[in-house]
Scaffold this active site. Sequence first.
Site, PDB file in Angstrom:
ATOM      1  N   LYS A  59     -25.440  45.477  77.024  1.00 42.47           N
ATOM      2  CA  LYS A  59     -26.210  46.652  76.606  1.00 42.47           C
ATOM      3  C   LYS A  59     -26.841  47.343  77.812  1.00 42.47           C
ATOM      4  O   LYS A  59     -26.976  48.569  77.834  1.00 42.47           O
ATOM      5  CB  LYS A  59     -27.280  46.259  75.590  1.00 42.47           C
ATOM      6  N   GLY A 123     -26.721  18.134  77.713  1.00 43.05           N
ATOM      7  CA  GLY A 123     -27.123  17.129  76.735  1.00 43.05           C
ATOM      8  C   GLY A 123     -25.883  16.545  76.077  1.00 43.05           C
ATOM      9  O   GLY A 123     -24.933  17.271  75.760  1.00 43.05           O
ATOM     10  N   ALA A 192      -8.841  44.853  71.079  1.00 42.70           N
ATOM     11  CA  ALA A 192      -9.713  45.991  70.749  1.00 42.70           C
ATOM     12  C   ALA A 192     -10.786  45.564  69.756  1.00 42.70           C
ATOM     13  O   ALA A 192     -11.030  46.235  68.765  1.00 42.70           O
ATOM     14  CB  ALA A 192      -8.889  47.145  70.181  1.00 42.70           C
ATOM     15  N   VAL A 194     -14.972  44.000  69.324  1.00 42.96           N
ATOM     16  CA  VAL A 194     -16.277  44.489  69.766  1.00 42.96           C
ATOM     17  C   VAL A 194     -16.392  44.429  71.289  1.00 42.96           C
ATOM     18  O   VAL A 194     -16.744  45.416  71.952  1.00 42.96           O
ATOM     19  CB  VAL A 194     -17.405  43.624  69.135  1.00 42.96           C
ATOM     20  N   GLU A 214      -3.947  46.196  71.692  1.00 38.65           N
ATOM     21  CA  GLU A 214      -4.383  45.400  70.538  1.00 38.65           C
ATOM     22  C   GLU A 214      -3.157  44.873  69.804  1.00 38.65           C
ATOM     23  O   GLU A 214      -2.195  45.608  69.579  1.00 38.65           O
ATOM     24  CB  GLU A 214      -5.245  46.292  69.621  1.00 38.65           C
ATOM     25  N   ARG A 283     -13.335  34.116  70.691  1.00 43.98           N
ATOM     26  CA  ARG A 283     -14.077  33.060  71.366  1.00 43.98           C
ATOM     27  C   ARG A 283     -13.847  31.735  70.655  1.00 43.98           C
ATOM     28  O   ARG A 283     -13.587  31.697  69.463  1.00 43.98           O
ATOM     29  CB  ARG A 283     -15.572  33.419  71.416  1.00 43.98           C
ATOM     30  N   HIS A 455     -38.618  64.168  58.854  1.00 42.34           N
ATOM     31  CA  HIS A 455     -37.780  65.281  59.298  1.00 42.34           C
ATOM     32  C   HIS A 455     -38.283  65.817  60.631  1.00 42.34           C
ATOM     33  O   HIS A 455     -39.485  65.993  60.780  1.00 42.34           O
ATOM     34  CB  HIS A 455     -37.804  66.402  58.264  1.00 42.34           C
TER      35      HIS A 455
HETATM   36  C1  LIG Z   1     -19.829  40.440  76.041  1.00 42.52           C
HETATM   37  C2  LIG Z   1     -20.513  39.966  74.781  1.00 42.52           C
HETATM   38  C3  LIG Z   1     -21.344  40.847  74.107  1.00 42.52           C
HETATM   39  C4  LIG Z   1     -21.997  40.417  72.954  1.00 42.52           C
HETATM   40  N1  LIG Z   1     -22.803  41.308  72.320  1.00 42.52           N
HETATM   41  C5  LIG Z   1     -23.433  40.931  71.186  1.00 42.52           C
HETATM   42  C6  LIG Z   1     -24.319  41.820  70.528  1.00 42.52           C
HETATM   43  O1  LIG Z   1     -24.540  42.948  70.977  1.00 42.52           O
HETATM   44  N2  LIG Z   1     -24.933  41.388  69.400  1.00 42.52           N
HETATM   45  C7  LIG Z   1     -24.709  40.129  68.877  1.00 42.52           C
HETATM   46  O2  LIG Z   1     -25.288  39.794  67.841  1.00 42.52           O
HETATM   47  N3  LIG Z   1     -23.878  39.267  69.481  1.00 42.52           N
HETATM   48  C8  LIG Z   1     -23.240  39.625  70.620  1.00 42.52           C
HETATM   49  N4  LIG Z   1     -22.424  38.727  71.257  1.00 42.52           N
HETATM   50  C9  LIG Z   1     -22.256  37.384  70.657  1.00 42.52           C
HETATM   51  C10 LIG Z   1     -23.461  36.500  70.998  1.00 42.52           C
HETATM   52  O3  LIG Z   1     -23.606  36.425  72.398  1.00 42.52           O
HETATM   53  C11 LIG Z   1     -23.254  35.094  70.413  1.00 42.52           C
HETATM   54  O4  LIG Z   1     -22.982  35.200  69.030  1.00 42.52           O
HETATM   55  C12 LIG Z   1     -24.500  34.262  70.610  1.00 42.52           C
HETATM   56  O5  LIG Z   1     -24.813  34.119  71.981  1.00 42.52           O
HETATM   57  C13 LIG Z   1     -24.327  32.856  70.001  1.00 42.52           C
HETATM   58  O6  LIG Z   1     -25.490  32.128  70.202  1.00 42.52           O
HETATM   59  P1  LIG Z   1     -25.464  30.535  70.289  1.00 42.52           P
HETATM   60  O7  LIG Z   1     -26.890  30.131  70.466  1.00 42.52           O
HETATM   61  O8  LIG Z   1     -24.720  29.984  69.144  1.00 42.52           O
HETATM   62  O9  LIG Z   1     -24.614  30.168  71.573  1.00 42.52           O
HETATM   63  P2  LIG Z   1     -24.666  30.624  73.096  1.00 42.52           P
HETATM   64  O10 LIG Z   1     -25.398  31.899  73.265  1.00 42.52           O
HETATM   65  O11 LIG Z   1     -23.267  30.558  73.587  1.00 42.52           O
HETATM   66  O12 LIG Z   1     -25.564  29.511  73.792  1.00 42.52           O
HETATM   67  C14 LIG Z   1     -25.157  28.201  73.920  1.00 42.52           C
HETATM   68  C15 LIG Z   1     -25.898  27.586  75.075  1.00 42.52           C
HETATM   69  O13 LIG Z   1     -25.690  26.180  75.056  1.00 42.52           O
HETATM   70  C16 LIG Z   1     -25.444  25.722  76.369  1.00 42.52           C
HETATM   71  N5  LIG Z   1     -24.709  24.460  76.260  1.00 42.52           N
HETATM   72  C17 LIG Z   1     -23.462  24.251  75.777  1.00 42.52           C
HETATM   73  N6  LIG Z   1     -23.183  22.932  75.748  1.00 42.52           N
HETATM   74  C18 LIG Z   1     -24.274  22.302  76.218  1.00 42.52           C
HETATM   75  C19 LIG Z   1     -24.613  20.943  76.416  1.00 42.52           C
HETATM   76  N7  LIG Z   1     -23.771  19.980  76.080  1.00 42.52           N
HETATM   77  N8  LIG Z   1     -25.823  20.654  76.930  1.00 42.52           N
HETATM   78  C20 LIG Z   1     -26.701  21.633  77.255  1.00 42.52           C
HETATM   79  N9  LIG Z   1     -26.431  22.942  77.080  1.00 42.52           N
HETATM   80  C21 LIG Z   1     -25.245  23.261  76.553  1.00 42.52           C
HETATM   81  C22 LIG Z   1     -24.676  26.855  77.013  1.00 42.52           C
HETATM   82  O14 LIG Z   1     -24.742  26.750  78.414  1.00 42.52           O
HETATM   83  C23 LIG Z   1     -25.439  28.049  76.448  1.00 42.52           C
HETATM   84  O15 LIG Z   1     -26.556  28.332  77.246  1.00 42.52           O
HETATM   85  C24 LIG Z   1     -21.793  39.110  72.442  1.00 42.52           C
HETATM   86  C25 LIG Z   1     -20.961  38.228  73.126  1.00 42.52           C
HETATM   87  C26 LIG Z   1     -20.336  38.646  74.284  1.00 42.52           C
HETATM   88  C27 LIG Z   1     -19.462  37.665  75.005  1.00 42.52           C
END
Ligand SMILES: Cc1cc2nc3c(=O)[nH]c(=O)nc-3n(C[C@H](O)[C@H](O)[C@H](O)COP(=O)(O)OP(=O)(O)OC[C@H]3O[C@@H](n4cnc5c(N)ncnc54)[C@H](O)[C@@H]3O)c2cc1C
Length: 476
Positions: A59, A123, A192, A194, A214, A283, A455
């Site tokens: 963003k 972890g 293609a 998000v 795509e 992903r 408005h």
């Molecule tokens: C380019 C891009 C743009 C995006 N834009 C948006 C958006 O605008 N809006 C939106 O809603 N979503 C967006 N997303 C999706 C969003 O980033 C994910 O859905 C979200 O981050 C998922 O959250 P999470 O907590 O499940 O996992 P993650 O954010 O992936 O966090 C997981 C964390 O766990 C850590 N980890 C993993 N395994 C271990 C372990 N064994 N021990 C310790 N730490 C560990 C990782 O290092 C990471 O820090 C985007 C994704 C990308 C790639």
Amino acid sequence: MSDKQFDVVVIGGGPGGYIAAIRAAQLGFKTACIDEWANAKGGPAPGGTCTNVGCIPSKALLQSSEHFEHAGHAFAEHGINLSGLELNLPQMLKRKDTIVKQNNDGILFLFKKNKVTFFHGRGAFAGKAEGGYTINVSGPTTDTLTAKNVVVATGSNARELPGAAFDEKLILSNTGALAIDAVPGKLGVIGAGVIGLEMGSVWRRVGADVTVLEGLPTFLGAVDEQIAKEAHKLFTKQGLKISLGCKIGAITKGENSVTVEYTDGAGAAQNVTFDRLIISIGRVPNTTGLGIETVGLQVDERGFVVVDDECRTSLPGVWAVGDVVRGPMLAHKAEEEGVAVAERIAGQHGHVNFNTIPWVIYTSPEIAWVGKTEQQLKAEGVAYKAGSFPFMANGRARALGDTSGMVKFIADATTDEILGVHMVGPMVSELISEAVVAMEFKASSEDIARICHAHPSLSESTKEAALAVDKRSLNF
Ligand SMILES: Cc1cc2nc3c(=O)[nH]c(=O)nc-3n(C[C@H](O)[C@H](O)[C@H](O)COP(=O)(O)OP(=O)(O)OC[C@H]3O[C@@H](n4cnc5c(N)ncnc54)[C@H](O)[C@@H]3O)c2cc1C
């Protein structure tokens, strides 16, 4: 309780994990959060994909690149003449990095404020302990913890195309796509979705010639057809070359280029050389190094941790949230699950309504929606009525200088309950929350149509689209 014994240990500090940890601590649990993400200096960088290489940096770059495009193409219409406009890409990237760091630091501050103990490292389950589980921490921090409840929030990683491993120099995942150090002349994007469209938009706005390939024959298949068609028309007009129905063949790296062989939607063989190639084809859940085998945590054939509707895994006291489990890979979905799990651990009734999770694509114009599309309702045989209102007829949109797109309401033909709201246009990421609230409260389209909207505001288009369901728009 020893200081290494916790009520709740959260593995992963992305939006699912850090929010779960904060809510658990708020509920009075002794809570730890373990996250392994490191910044360029090796320090902790909690916030996960979202903060480090996802929502937030994308963003930041979308905003900067949009300002650049406006300065170059839109200011003159407002009577603002600019000469000598130049892109300072290092500064644009530096600003993005600063915003990421502010978010990392903000999370560390929130951990302190809420008394969540943070461990920087990986972890991993190491086995069962009395009344819970043993978790080893390795990396910058080494430790052994025990926990009655464990929340797995380890997120996801970009999916690779076979034969085209990410090197983050020429073949880029989202990580490399957010840090290209010089604007590529020709940029290829495979996928293609998000991420592909957002990244393609950033680099097109600052001067790259962007081609998006795509595999599917339809553009944005999950989006309401009318909205997707409008978005396709607008993106193409902006200069994004979108090719649908492509079958990708060999991908070959040169010294400073990548060649993609593919068959296009018409069946013709194509061969294009790009300066950089972004691959954004989805992903995959991340359970690497989590020691799931030591405790027998069940994952499905695609690698997702198996959970029920309430995020309970196959093991008592172990929960999983966010990208590592089924459902949309969205930060706010992960957060809602994190809160709900902490509340369920406390014996409360955590709540996540999967029917009212909003989706947003932060292109320009933005695309946002909640609920069912027309094509879904047709397939389900639900009788509905729809109404739409174009931003072209909205005074605020005209004043802004962005009249592209529309708001569309779909309501039940009999009860008038809102079943879906779909938008493409300026700032619709903000407008969609009115629709989410309305659907949470099971509002009818008439409810929205009767509410006073300021408005001139873009939100009047929401009211007008609701009026259009009953064929009584006032301004169109
Ligand atoms: C380019 C891009 C743009 C995006 N834009 C948006 C958006 O605008 N809006 C939106 O809603 N979503 C967006 N997303 C999706 C969003 O980033 C994910 O859905 C979200 O981050 C998922 O959250 P999470 O907590 O499940 O996992 P993650 O954010 O992936 O966090 C997981 C964390 O766990 C850590 N980890 C993993 N395994 C271990 C372990 N064994 N021990 C310790 N730490 C560990 C990782 O290092 C990471 O820090 C985007 C994704 C990308 C790639």
